[in-house]
Design a protein around this motif. Sequence first.
Motif, PDB file in Angstrom:
ATOM      1  N   HIS A 160       0.921  -1.255   0.129  1.00  0.00           N
ATOM      2  CA  HIS A 160       0.021   0.115   0.125  1.00  0.00           C
ATOM      3  C   HIS A 160       0.789   1.182   0.069  1.00  0.00           C
ATOM      4  O   HIS A 160       0.672   2.196   0.920  1.00  0.00           O
ATOM      5  N   GLY A 161       1.695   1.504  -0.987  1.00  0.00           N
ATOM      6  CA  GLY A 161       2.289   2.546  -1.271  1.00  0.00           C
ATOM      7  C   GLY A 161       3.819   2.889  -0.601  1.00  0.00           C
ATOM      8  O   GLY A 161       4.468   3.889  -0.852  1.00  0.00           O
ATOM      9  N   LEU A 162       4.443   1.534   0.122  1.00  0.00           N
ATOM     10  CA  LEU A 162       5.717   1.793   0.686  1.00  0.00           C
ATOM     11  C   LEU A 162       6.837   1.319  -0.528  1.00  0.00           C
ATOM     12  O   LEU A 162       6.287   0.563  -1.319  1.00  0.00           O
ATOM     13  N   PRO A 163       7.822   2.015  -0.123  1.00  0.00           N
ATOM     14  CA  PRO A 163       8.845   1.435  -0.952  1.00  0.00           C
ATOM     15  C   PRO A 163       9.206  -0.152  -1.335  1.00  0.00           C
ATOM     16  O   PRO A 163       8.797  -0.678   0.018  1.00  0.00           O
ATOM     17  N   ALA A 164       9.663  -0.565  -2.387  1.00  0.00           N
ATOM     18  CA  ALA A 164      10.102  -1.925  -2.371  1.00  0.00           C
ATOM     19  C   ALA A 164      11.251  -2.404  -1.454  1.00  0.00           C
ATOM     20  O   ALA A 164      12.074  -1.808  -1.320  1.00  0.00           O
ATOM     21  N   ASN A 165      10.890  -3.341  -0.877  1.00  0.00           N
ATOM     22  CA  ASN A 165      11.872  -4.063   0.186  1.00  0.00           C
ATOM     23  C   ASN A 165      11.906  -3.211   1.461  1.00  0.00           C
ATOM     24  O   ASN A 165      12.853  -3.336   2.345  1.00  0.00           O
ATOM     25  N   LEU A 166      11.011  -2.223   1.490  1.00  0.00           N
ATOM     26  CA  LEU A 166      11.128  -1.052   2.558  1.00  0.00           C
ATOM     27  C   LEU A 166      12.524  -0.354   2.706  1.00  0.00           C
ATOM     28  O   LEU A 166      12.879  -0.065   3.720  1.00  0.00           O
ATOM     29  N   SER A 167      12.952  -0.129   1.378  1.00  0.00           N
ATOM     30  CA  SER A 167      14.173   0.727   1.516  1.00  0.00           C
ATOM     31  C   SER A 167      13.903   2.031   1.834  1.00  0.00           C
ATOM     32  O   SER A 167      12.958   2.593   1.606  1.00  0.00           O
ATOM     33  N   GLY A 168      14.942   2.430   2.740  1.00  0.00           N
ATOM     34  CA  GLY A 168      14.815   3.914   3.173  1.00  0.00           C
ATOM     35  C   GLY A 168      15.287   4.987   2.437  1.00  0.00           C
ATOM     36  O   GLY A 168      15.507   5.997   2.814  1.00  0.00           O
ATOM     37  N   ALA A 169      16.064   4.504   1.401  1.00  0.00           N
ATOM     38  CA  ALA A 169      17.008   5.143   0.387  1.00  0.00           C
ATOM     39  C   ALA A 169      15.867   6.101  -0.435  1.00  0.00           C
ATOM     40  O   ALA A 169      14.878   5.622  -0.853  1.00  0.00           O
ATOM     41  N   SER A 170      16.331   7.364  -1.085  1.00  0.00           N
ATOM     42  CA  SER A 170      15.518   8.147  -1.878  1.00  0.00           C
ATOM     43  C   SER A 170      16.551   8.855  -2.580  1.00  0.00           C
ATOM     44  O   SER A 170      17.777   8.760  -2.543  1.00  0.00           O
ATOM     45  N   GLY A 171      15.991   9.422  -3.658  1.00  0.00           N
ATOM     46  CA  GLY A 171      16.613  10.224  -4.741  1.00  0.00           C
ATOM     47  C   GLY A 171      17.486   9.179  -5.542  1.00  0.00           C
ATOM     48  O   GLY A 171      17.061   7.941  -5.734  1.00  0.00           O
ATOM     49  N   PRO A 172      18.569   9.540  -6.272  1.00  0.00           N
ATOM     50  CA  PRO A 172      19.318   8.589  -6.961  1.00  0.00           C
ATOM     51  C   PRO A 172      20.087   7.407  -6.378  1.00  0.00           C
ATOM     52  O   PRO A 172      20.286   6.184  -7.000  1.00  0.00           O
ATOM     53  N   ARG A 173      20.157   7.602  -4.980  1.00  0.00           N
ATOM     54  CA  ARG A 173      20.820   6.547  -4.321  1.00  0.00           C
ATOM     55  C   ARG A 173      19.770   5.223  -4.141  1.00  0.00           C
ATOM     56  O   ARG A 173      20.081   4.245  -3.671  1.00  0.00           O
ATOM     57  N   ALA A 174      18.493   5.456  -4.337  1.00  0.00           N
ATOM     58  CA  ALA A 174      17.649   4.389  -4.242  1.00  0.00           C
ATOM     59  C   ALA A 174      17.902   3.297  -5.097  1.00  0.00           C
ATOM     60  O   ALA A 174      17.324   1.946  -4.824  1.00  0.00           O
ATOM     61  N   ALA A 175      18.564   3.665  -6.313  1.00  0.00           N
ATOM     62  CA  ALA A 175      18.744   2.786  -7.250  1.00  0.00           C
ATOM     63  C   ALA A 175      19.516   1.403  -6.833  1.00  0.00           C
ATOM     64  O   ALA A 175      19.769   0.483  -7.471  1.00  0.00           O
ATOM     65  N   ILE A 176      20.521   1.914  -5.898  1.00  0.00           N
ATOM     66  CA  ILE A 176      21.771   0.941  -5.452  1.00  0.00           C
ATOM     67  C   ILE A 176      21.491   0.245  -4.227  1.00  0.00           C
ATOM     68  O   ILE A 176      22.192  -0.519  -3.680  1.00  0.00           O
ATOM     69  N   ASN A 177      20.227   0.724  -3.486  1.00  0.00           N
ATOM     70  CA  ASN A 177      19.877   0.280  -2.223  1.00  0.00           C
ATOM     71  C   ASN A 177      18.712  -0.724  -2.286  1.00  0.00           C
ATOM     72  O   ASN A 177      17.826  -0.692  -3.080  1.00  0.00           O
ATOM     73  N   HIS A 178      18.782  -1.849  -1.414  1.00  0.00           N
ATOM     74  CA  HIS A 178      17.921  -2.941  -1.781  1.00  0.00           C
ATOM     75  C   HIS A 178      17.170  -3.240  -0.244  1.00  0.00           C
ATOM     76  O   HIS A 178      16.525  -4.277  -0.407  1.00  0.00           O
ATOM     77  N   GLY A 179      17.284  -2.439   0.568  1.00  0.00           N
ATOM     78  CA  GLY A 179      16.579  -2.675   1.810  1.00  0.00           C
ATOM     79  C   GLY A 179      16.734  -3.885   2.407  1.00  0.00           C
ATOM     80  O   GLY A 179      17.623  -4.481   3.055  1.00  0.00           O
ATOM     81  N   LEU A 180      15.516  -4.518   2.755  1.00  0.00           N
ATOM     82  CA  LEU A 180      15.377  -5.821   3.624  1.00  0.00           C
ATOM     83  C   LEU A 180      15.234  -6.907   2.289  1.00  0.00           C
ATOM     84  O   LEU A 180      14.555  -8.066   2.890  1.00  0.00           O
TER      85      LEU A 180
END
Length: 518
Positions: A374-394
Amino acid sequence: MRPADLKTTRRAVRFDRERLSIEDIVAIAHGEAGATLSDDPAFRAMIARGADFLDRLLREDGNIYGVTTGYGDSCTVNVPAELVAELPHHLYTYHGCGLGEYFDPAQTRAILAARLASLSKGYSGVSVELLLQITRLLDAGLLPLIPSEGSVGASGDLTPLSYLAAVLCGEREVWRDGAQVPAAEALRAAGIAPLRLRPKEGLAIMNGTAVMTALACLAFDRAEYLTRLCTRITAMASYTLDGNAHHFDEVLFAAKPHAGMQNVAAWLRSDLPTEQWERNGKRLQDRYSIRCAPHVIGVLADALPFFRSSIENELNSANDNPLIDPDGERVLHGGHFYGGHIAFAMDGMKNAVANLADLLDRQMALMVDSRYNHGLPANLSGASGPRAAINHGLKALQISVSAWTAEALKLTMPASVFSRSTECHNQDKVSMGTIAARDCLRVLQLTEQVVAALLITVRQGVWLRQQANPELPPHAAITRMLAELGADVAPVQEDRRLEPDLRLLIERIRAKAWELYV
């Protein structure tokens, strides 16, 4: 606090014929209580009468199973009078064939306490001195090294308990301050004289259910806490998923009268006020791992009173063979060493606990998947902006949770149905209670690993939901839990190694760090 101070401040659990609780054994296991033998003259006289009766019977009759005969199928072998005194020492010697990991110090203290409880009932024909020797080991922190494998659970825990019998006599090895030390050396340093066992005492120490019962006490303590912790995690998962609090409605649950399940639903209601749910766009019915969580957790919650009854009845039983009736002066041959009640309780408990792991595994799968959260980031990653592309959260954590859950579920095959005929078909139907208890502890360990991962997950999920829906703050209980978790686990904004966080949270789980639903 120094060890000497601890001994003076911790409570004492008194051993006599009065009923003990699971909590008494757990407190001794964790060093929160000491064991003391009642000094009541009537109690000690009752214990002495059993040993004295056996001595007189040996002099007058000369024919007692396990005293003047061999053991088990060897009961037809008569032991010459001049060798009777050696027989108990041969019993623990030839049973010294255990393998596997050694029981840890807490488990070993629980085993000693459970055996002391049974022998203190006064039906085992042992001396007061033997009972005192067990308390001396506990008081001095001298814990027999007991291999965990080698018991079929009838005639009781013969092989593992032989290691206790040997140490009481100054043989084999003990844990002392975390190191392995020869028992003779450790007893000598502590000023404890080795025992010379009286005729039936080797059999009385070994022929019983102390190992499986001790492990069952520890398992119960952990399982009971998990019912509450998994309920709190479910509440936080529901908030993360923007869920429907009406699923836990009181009238709804009054229609299905399982008391434990109803308690779980009530706990969830206390965490998820329904007035926060009333807004557009909510899913009418949440998926089963949220909506049916009280029904899953409730199975364990409803089974716990039965498990307690079975475990505590076994704990408070005389469970060796033969039993000695000191007042009626009879030797009673039976099968109280059979661990069927513990085996059934442990097989049932591990099934219910593994279902908690499976429930949380499904909840995590929803929370980390952007199609369902329901609208949260994939894998609950807390990264944002360009850095979201290389972060994989949980992402990897969810894989590990699946692995731990699968292993827990694999272990739910009941051990009690795998009876094997042993010992020349004398022990031809056995309980497998100790294997069931060891399996249950392993399932608990795996489930606690899943729970630790879910604590990271819901901590991350609630944090992200608060950012996504600031107009919908969580209830006070969830807010408090989030703050407590936040003291140990930071939000995952940049990918990091989560193993240290997991290990810390497992310590917190074992220590029952969070006060839940008082």
